[in-house]
Scaffold this motif. Structure first.
Motif, mmCIF file in Angstrom:
data_model
loop_
_atom_site.group_PDB
_atom_site.id
_atom_site.type_symbol
_atom_site.label_atom_id
_atom_site.label_comp_id
_atom_site.label_asym_id
_atom_site.label_seq_id
_atom_site.Cartn_x
_atom_site.Cartn_y
_atom_site.Cartn_z
ATOM 1 N N GLY A 20 9.213 0.262 -0.545
ATOM 2 C CA GLY A 20 8.946 0.451 -2.051
ATOM 3 C C GLY A 20 7.266 0.274 -2.157
ATOM 4 N N GLY A 21 6.560 1.315 -1.982
ATOM 5 C CA GLY A 21 5.330 1.000 -2.843
ATOM 6 C C GLY A 21 4.432 2.239 -3.104
ATOM 7 N N PHE A 22 3.365 2.609 -3.002
ATOM 8 C CA PHE A 22 2.296 3.560 -3.670
ATOM 9 C C PHE A 22 1.622 4.457 -2.555
ATOM 10 N N ILE A 23 1.143 5.557 -3.028
ATOM 11 C CA ILE A 23 0.003 6.304 -2.426
ATOM 12 C C ILE A 23 -1.182 6.629 -3.338
ATOM 13 N N PHE A 24 -2.242 5.775 -2.799
ATOM 14 C CA PHE A 24 -3.796 5.487 -3.952
ATOM 15 C C PHE A 24 -4.671 6.250 -2.476
ATOM 16 N N ASP A 25 -5.465 5.422 -2.173
ATOM 17 C CA ASP A 25 -6.517 6.002 -1.605
ATOM 18 C C ASP A 25 -5.329 6.321 -0.372
ATOM 19 N N LYS A 26 -4.360 6.215 -0.200
ATOM 20 C CA LYS A 26 -3.599 5.817 1.401
ATOM 21 C C LYS A 26 -2.785 5.331 0.801
ATOM 22 N N ARG A 27 -1.173 5.525 2.041
ATOM 23 C CA ARG A 27 0.331 4.836 1.448
ATOM 24 C C ARG A 27 0.463 3.646 2.205
ATOM 25 N N ALA A 28 0.699 2.620 1.143
ATOM 26 C CA ALA A 28 0.923 1.574 1.259
ATOM 27 C C ALA A 28 1.963 1.042 0.923
ATOM 28 N N GLU A 29 3.314 -0.273 1.641
ATOM 29 C CA GLU A 29 4.098 -0.262 1.442
ATOM 30 C C GLU A 29 3.490 -1.824 0.890
ATOM 31 N N ALA A 30 4.372 -1.875 -0.519
ATOM 32 C CA ALA A 30 4.340 -3.409 -0.896
ATOM 33 C C ALA A 30 5.246 -3.887 -0.573
#
Length: 306
Positions: A219-229
């Motif tokens: 699971g993670g986020f996309i903001f300035d890049k895709r990053a896995e939490a």
């Protein structure tokens, strides 16, 4: 039953979410189609006949719902927006999607058959990956275009991506968006912090699948890049029968930021993706944008308590 198959079933069945009575949960068919190199910039360009409607606020689903199979067939063939077609790759994957609440968690189940997938040899570790993106109304681009809100011309394997490794990102994080993508120049750090603090991020849940092994959750986020939490509150469970998969993604409704709190009275925007045949990056199947609510309401998917 062979020992290997029995072992796999025991591994998969040992997970708690499979105890939920999914037979009593209504399902909705969502068709995921092959998109080729159709980026957000292409959607907004003159090459896309619907660009004026999109610029005026019309959502992709308003024009293209019901056309997913035909669009997938055109794109997977290489006749449009695909310079590197994968021979014999199916054009689309229909999935039955069910959502429910149990034990303070949101559970999302996808049942699908991926068909005869050629082995692309892009991802040696996982044959199939199932992903859901989630927005809580803070990203208008997600409500309008689903996954396309993060898909850009200059990402890896896209037309202007070159040999780089640029991941998905949100245009709002970039100083100079343009037809060829927005590059790597970010807006001021203070503005980025403000956006993150207000929850302007796209959340994703993913199940990484290998026949005969337990699902691997991410699971993670996309903001300035895709990053896995890491760690992530997302869990994943799966069973397989032939070319068919039943995949359940879940996480607690309440989660620490930047994960979103999922609550009654709000509408959430969802997008689904399936990588099949050991594919990676853009070589996946995607859905149009869909909506979710808890308990009751006007949405494509309604997560009732079980």
């Amino acid at each position: 039953m062979k020992r290997t198959a029995l072992t796999a079933l025991m591994v998969f069945a040992a997970t708690p979410a499979l105890a939920l009575d999914w037979g009593s949960v209504p399902g909705k068919e969502i068709v995921l189609f092959y998109p080729g190199q159709s980026s957000l910039e292409w959607v907004l360009s003159g090459e896309h006949g619907g660009a004026p409607k999109v610029k005026n606020g019309k959502a992709c689903k308003e024009c293209h719902l019901g056309e997913e199979k035909d669009m997938g067939a055109t794109l997977v063939s290489g006749s449009k927006n695909e310079p590197a077609p994968i021979p014999a790759k199916p054009a689309f994957i229909p999935a039955t999607v069910k959502v429910a609440q149990e034990g303070g968690k949101l559970l999302v189940r996808l049942d699908f058959k991926e068909g005869a997938q050629p082995d692309s040899k892009m991802d040696a570790d996982f044959a199939t990956k199932v992903t859901m993106m989630l927005d809580d109304g803070k990203l208008p681009e997600a409500a309008q275009a689903g996954c396309w809100g993060t898909c850009h011309e200059d990402a890896a394997k896209m037309p202007a991506g070159g040999a780089g490794e640029r991941t998905k990102y949100l245009n709002r994080t970039r100083a100079k968006p343009g037809r060829q993508g927005a590059g790597d120049e970010l807006v001021a750090a203070a503005e980025l912090e403000k956006m993150q603090a207000s929850g302007q991020v796209m959340e994703y849940w993913q199940a990484r699948l290998k026949p005969g092994a337990a699902a691997v959750a991410a699971g993670g986020f996309i903001f300035d890049k895709r990053a896995e939490a890491k760690p992530s509150p997302v869990t994943a469970e799966a069973t397989q029968s032939g070319d068919g998969w039943s995949v359940t993604l879940s996480r607690p409704l309440a989660a620490s930021a930047p994960f979103k709190t999922i609550e009654v009275g709000k509408t959430y925007n969802l997008g689904f993706a399936i990588h099949a045949g050991h594919t990676a990056r853009r070589f996946h199947y995607v859905s149009l944008e869909h909506t979710l609510v808890l308990d009751k309401g006007d949405a494509d998917l309604v997560a009732v308590k079980k």
